[in-house]
Design an enzyme around this catalytic site. Structure first.
Site, PDB file in Angstrom:
ATOM      1  N   LYS A 212       0.838  -1.192   0.000  1.00 55.34           N
ATOM      2  CA  LYS A 212       0.000   0.000   0.000  1.00 55.34           C
ATOM      3  C   LYS A 212       0.878   1.249   0.000  1.00 55.34           C
ATOM      4  O   LYS A 212       0.638   2.205  -0.718  1.00 55.34           O
ATOM      5  CB  LYS A 212      -0.921  -0.009   1.229  1.00 55.34           C
ATOM      6  CG  LYS A 212      -2.299   0.492   0.893  1.00 55.34           C
ATOM      7  CD  LYS A 212      -3.322   0.237   1.944  1.00 55.34           C
ATOM      8  CE  LYS A 212      -4.667   0.734   1.419  1.00 55.34           C
ATOM      9  NZ  LYS A 212      -5.744   0.516   2.343  1.00 55.34           N
TER      10      LYS A 212
ATOM     11  N   LYS B 287      -2.592 -15.045  -8.667  1.00 56.19           N
ATOM     12  CA  LYS B 287      -3.249 -15.615  -7.480  1.00 56.19           C
ATOM     13  C   LYS B 287      -4.712 -15.168  -7.414  1.00 56.19           C
ATOM     14  O   LYS B 287      -4.995 -13.991  -7.610  1.00 56.19           O
ATOM     15  CB  LYS B 287      -2.525 -15.140  -6.208  1.00 56.19           C
ATOM     16  CG  LYS B 287      -3.073 -15.769  -4.945  1.00 56.19           C
ATOM     17  CD  LYS B 287      -2.568 -15.079  -3.698  1.00 56.19           C
ATOM     18  CE  LYS B 287      -3.498 -13.976  -3.275  1.00 56.19           C
ATOM     19  NZ  LYS B 287      -3.253 -13.426  -1.955  1.00 56.19           N
TER      20      LYS B 287
ATOM     21  N   LYS C  99      -9.743 -11.312  -4.214  1.00 61.29           N
ATOM     22  CA  LYS C  99     -10.778 -10.294  -4.435  1.00 61.29           C
ATOM     23  C   LYS C  99     -10.153  -9.000  -4.935  1.00 61.29           C
ATOM     24  O   LYS C  99     -10.718  -8.310  -5.771  1.00 61.29           O
ATOM     25  CB  LYS C  99     -11.536 -10.030  -3.130  1.00 61.29           C
ATOM     26  CG  LYS C  99     -12.631 -11.037  -2.864  1.00 61.29           C
ATOM     27  CD  LYS C  99     -13.055 -11.013  -1.412  1.00 61.29           C
ATOM     28  CE  LYS C  99     -13.126 -12.420  -0.861  1.00 61.29           C
ATOM     29  NZ  LYS C  99     -13.011 -12.504   0.584  1.00 61.29           N
TER      30      LYS C  99
END
Ligand code: TYM
Length: 323
Positions: free
Chosen positions: A111, A190, A193
């Protein structure tokens, strides 16, 4: 063997969650002396900001886990926030956690690298996860490959607490399902979501079939032989079938002369059959909200009993219990 694992209610569960984690939960509940499985709503709070969505997801997660085979007579199923002892333990662990350890963790690092704002919840996420594990004296943590770093951090934190105050915590180990450590998504990355490449366990079979048809494949001509081992479509197919069918499909890959469309149809058929029973049971559970609430209530009571014992031990060791 004491088993613990958590899963975030950030949306409906996908094939990666099932083959990497939930399938192991179900197998281990019969082998373990005790197993604790929880819905990590406190962790989800770092990403789900709509209270109604979080409530709905939490209940859906419980129904999904029961439908997929978690047996409340064998395993303790509960919601993370119903065990406040864990957040208390988290503070004690926080005081033994070097900043550098957390700065190296992927979720926070990624992030930050993207220039996105990160809050203290995301930064200290692995410490809460360590508390989740250590609170039950767990030695075995069934997870997918992406959680290995977090389990290592948990071991480091437990080690530094034990070093300061004596042998308080049990050292846990990650348990990975070899064949499904990293289930690929529709783009071969992978399944996750956050990559928007998931296939939902309980999506309508028609939707699942459509999603499967969109799985990205290479553009090699139909007649050319293909290597099954490097193909993510084949990897997905292997998860749903037995050894014989897997070998038969592998032989077809090596022989060539077929299109990926056929493999996709076979995968869609296998997946529909595989989850058919769970889908039916899920419908029954949806009609029994009181039963689901009871399971979660009983689970929380059981989990609190154990977590309170471990918390008291940790508090006594570090001088927080003063009388
Ligand atoms: P979460 O909610 O992201 O994922 C739940 C479980 O699913 C596994 N998984 C996968 N396995 C294989 N292939 C994939 N594509 C795939 N995608 C997801 C994850 O590895 C995980 O086991 N931090 C945890 C939740 C947590 C937890 C804990 C886990 C909170 N406290 C204590 C274990 C112990 C998480 O975000 O998982």
């Amino acid at each position: 063997m004491i088993v613990v694992s958590g899963i975030q209610p950030t949306g409906r569960f996908h094939w990666g969650n099932y083959f990497g984690a939930i399938k192991q939960y179900v197998e281990l509940q019969d082998q373990a002396d005790a197993s604790y499985y929880f819905i990590a709503n406190l962790h989800a709070l770092t990403t789900v900001r709509d209270p109604e969505v979080l409530r709905r997801n939490t209940i859906d997660a419980a129904i999904d886990l029961l439908a997929l085979g978690i047996n409340p007579d064998r395993a303790t199923l509960f919601v993370q926030s119903d065990v406040p002892e864990v957040t208390q333990l988290c503070w004690l662990l926080m005081t033994c956690t070097p900043m550098g350890l957390l700065e190296r963790c992927h979720a926070y690092k990624d992030k930050k690298a993207k220039g996105l704002p990160a809050d203290a919840g995301l930064f200290t996420y692995p410490v809460l996860m360590a508390a989740d594990i250590l609170a039950y004296d767990a030695d075995t943590v069934p997870v997918g490959e992406d959680q290995i770093q977090h389990i290592e951090v948990c071991r480091d934190i437990a080690g530094s607490f034990n070093h300061l105050y004596g042998e308080v915590f049990v050292m846990p180990r990650a348990k990975i399902m070899e064949k499904a450590a990293r289930v690929p998504g529709t783009d071969g990355e992978k399944m996750s979501k956050s990559y928007n490449n998931t296939i939902g366990i309980f999506d309508d079979p028609k939707v699942v079939r459509k999603t499967i048809m969109r799985i990205v494949t290479d553009s090699r001509p139909i007649h050319e032989p293909k290597d099954p081992e490097t193909d993510h479509l084949f990897q997905l197919y292997s998860l749903f079938v037995g050894e014989k069918e897997r070998e038969a499909m592998a032989a077809r890959y090596r022989a060539g002369g077929f299109g990926y469309g056929e493999v996709k149809q076979a995968l869609a058929d296998a997946a529909e059959k595989y989850f058919a029973e769970a889908r039916e049971y899920r419908k029954e559970l949806e009609a029994k909200p009181q039963f689901v609430r009871e399971v979660l209530g009983d689970g929380a009571a059981m989990a609190r009993k154990k977590a309170a014992e471990v918390l008291a031990r940790a508090q006594a060791a570090c001088g927080i219990k003063y009388a």
